[in-house]
Design a protein around this motif. Structure first.
Motif, mmCIF file in Angstrom:
data_model
loop_
_atom_site.group_PDB
_atom_site.id
_atom_site.type_symbol
_atom_site.label_atom_id
_atom_site.label_comp_id
_atom_site.label_asym_id
_atom_site.label_seq_id
_atom_site.Cartn_x
_atom_site.Cartn_y
_atom_site.Cartn_z
ATOM 1 N N THR A 296 -4.968 12.141 5.432
ATOM 2 C CA THR A 296 -4.496 13.559 5.648
ATOM 3 C C THR A 296 -4.984 13.932 6.848
ATOM 4 O O THR A 296 -6.056 13.751 7.366
ATOM 5 N N HIS B 163 -1.112 10.324 -4.370
ATOM 6 C CA HIS B 163 -1.303 11.828 -4.421
ATOM 7 C C HIS B 163 -2.004 12.071 -5.619
ATOM 8 O O HIS B 163 -2.341 13.357 -5.998
ATOM 9 N N ARG C 135 0.807 -1.346 -0.183
ATOM 10 C CA ARG C 135 -0.097 -0.061 0.157
ATOM 11 C C ARG C 135 1.089 1.130 0.027
ATOM 12 O O ARG C 135 1.882 1.194 0.647
ATOM 13 N N ARG D 185 11.691 1.733 5.404
ATOM 14 C CA ARG D 185 11.508 1.979 6.776
ATOM 15 C C ARG D 185 12.747 1.627 7.607
ATOM 16 O O ARG D 185 13.477 0.717 7.202
ATOM 17 N N LYS E 184 8.883 4.059 0.407
ATOM 18 C CA LYS E 184 9.959 4.764 1.191
ATOM 19 C C LYS E 184 10.361 3.927 2.129
ATOM 20 O O LYS E 184 9.573 3.172 3.057
HETATM 21 C C1 LIG Z 1 -1.958 10.564 10.755
HETATM 22 C C2 LIG Z 1 -1.547 10.791 9.287
HETATM 23 C C3 LIG Z 1 -1.397 12.100 8.720
HETATM 24 C C4 LIG Z 1 -1.030 12.216 7.242
HETATM 25 N N1 LIG Z 1 -1.313 13.451 6.739
HETATM 26 C C5 LIG Z 1 -0.762 13.544 5.425
HETATM 27 C C6 LIG Z 1 -0.875 14.757 4.890
HETATM 28 O O1 LIG Z 1 -1.695 15.765 5.461
HETATM 29 N N2 LIG Z 1 -0.553 14.915 3.577
HETATM 30 C C7 LIG Z 1 0.075 13.869 3.059
HETATM 31 O O2 LIG Z 1 0.681 14.235 1.871
HETATM 32 N N3 LIG Z 1 0.393 12.647 3.810
HETATM 33 C C8 LIG Z 1 -0.023 12.588 4.866
HETATM 34 N N4 LIG Z 1 -0.084 11.440 5.374
HETATM 35 C C9 LIG Z 1 0.703 10.251 4.698
HETATM 36 C C10 LIG Z 1 2.144 10.048 4.997
HETATM 37 O O3 LIG Z 1 3.006 11.217 4.470
HETATM 38 C C11 LIG Z 1 2.635 8.788 4.351
HETATM 39 O O4 LIG Z 1 1.927 7.806 4.857
HETATM 40 C C12 LIG Z 1 4.235 8.634 4.376
HETATM 41 O O5 LIG Z 1 4.872 9.467 3.411
HETATM 42 C C13 LIG Z 1 4.488 7.016 3.873
HETATM 43 O O6 LIG Z 1 4.091 6.911 2.830
HETATM 44 P P1 LIG Z 1 3.147 5.503 2.325
HETATM 45 O O7 LIG Z 1 2.114 5.558 3.146
HETATM 46 O O8 LIG Z 1 3.072 5.454 0.855
HETATM 47 O O9 LIG Z 1 3.874 4.247 2.912
HETATM 48 C C14 LIG Z 1 -0.421 11.134 6.772
HETATM 49 C C15 LIG Z 1 -0.203 9.941 7.250
HETATM 50 C C16 LIG Z 1 -0.916 9.612 8.610
HETATM 51 C C17 LIG Z 1 -0.676 8.386 9.347
#
Ligand SMILES: Cc1cc2nc3c(=O)[nH]c(=O)nc-3n(C[C@H](O)[C@H](O)[C@H](O)COP(=O)(O)O)c2cc1C
Length: 196
Positions: free
Chosen positions: A139, A14, A10, A180, A178
């Motif tokens: 988000t 964007h 997963r 971990r 990305k």
């Molecule tokens: C509580 C929470 C809030 C997040 N808010 C944003 C956000 O506002 N904008 C965004 O681009 N990504 C947001 N993310 C996603 C993270 O940026 C993303 O999970 C991280 O970069 C890792 O990428 P992946 O989910 O593809 O593994 C959020 C994730 C979490 C858990």
């Protein structure tokens, strides 16, 4: 799809295709998500999905909130307009904005439990969506804390907390993963004296 594959493959999406996800598929995704653990079986989650014309009104409220918070401070009217139109275009091109909220339990401990359960629900939804080819971005932009925004969507800031907004749709592009870090576990297998 194996659970472990869903977890690892997963990605946060964007860029979405314009195509809407069938409402029955969205319903199924959030129904599966509701198997999240939750203390006292309160099932504290609520979901409002902004889409089509609803996404336009939602985007207007987001922009109002951004402006109030000074995002365009110091910009000319023309530059502000251009920037806000860009944000609006960006937001309305996202097929679904699933806003997840919960009641604010006056007992902080219970509220934390409910919020934790809602976060598990959100991740379950992301994984169930992924398995169905539906992309999501969790988000937590600043407007989720803006009382005017919360009132604007018909909720009550004193009694509701917006946990987040999941942007959803079919992925137009899937980012590279990305890496971990290694999780460092501290095992304590011997009896020990109280540290303080
Ligand atoms: C509580 C929470 C809030 C997040 N808010 C944003 C956000 O506002 N904008 C965004 O681009 N990504 C947001 N993310 C996603 C993270 O940026 C993303 O999970 C991280 O970069 C890792 O990428 P992946 O989910 O593809 O593994 C959020 C994730 C979490 C858990």
């Amino acid at each position: 799809m194996k659970v472990v594959d869903a977890i690892q493959t997963r990605r946060s999406i964007h860029d979405f295709k314009k195509q809407l996800v069938n409402e029955a598929v969205l319903q199924e995704i959030f129904q599966i998500a509701s198997w999240a653990p939750n203390h006292r079986l309160k099932e504290p989650w609520n979901v409002m999905v902004f889409q089509k014309e609803g996404a336009q009104s939602y985007a207007d409220l987001v922009i109002e909130s951004y402006l109030k918070q000074g995002f365009a401070k110091g910009y000319s009217a023309a530059k502000t307009d251009k920037m806000m139109n860009g944000i609006k275009r960006f937001l309305i091109n996202i097929p679904h904005h699933a806003l997840v909220y919960l009641d604010r339990d006056p007992d902080l401990h219970k509220f934390e439990e409910d919020y934790s359960a809602v976060c598990a629900f959100i991740q379950n939804a992301q994984l169930a969506a992924w398995e169905r080819g539906v992309g999501a971005l969790w988000t937590t932009s600043p407007y989720i804390h803006d009382p005017e925004f919360i009132k604007g969507i018909g909720l009550h800031p004193a009694s509701h907390k917006v946990a987040g907004v999941i942007q959803m749709g079919y992925p137009a592009r899937i980012p590279e993963p990305k890496a971990r870090r290694k999780v460092q576990l501290t095992f304590q297998s011997e009896s020990f004296n109280k540290k303080i």
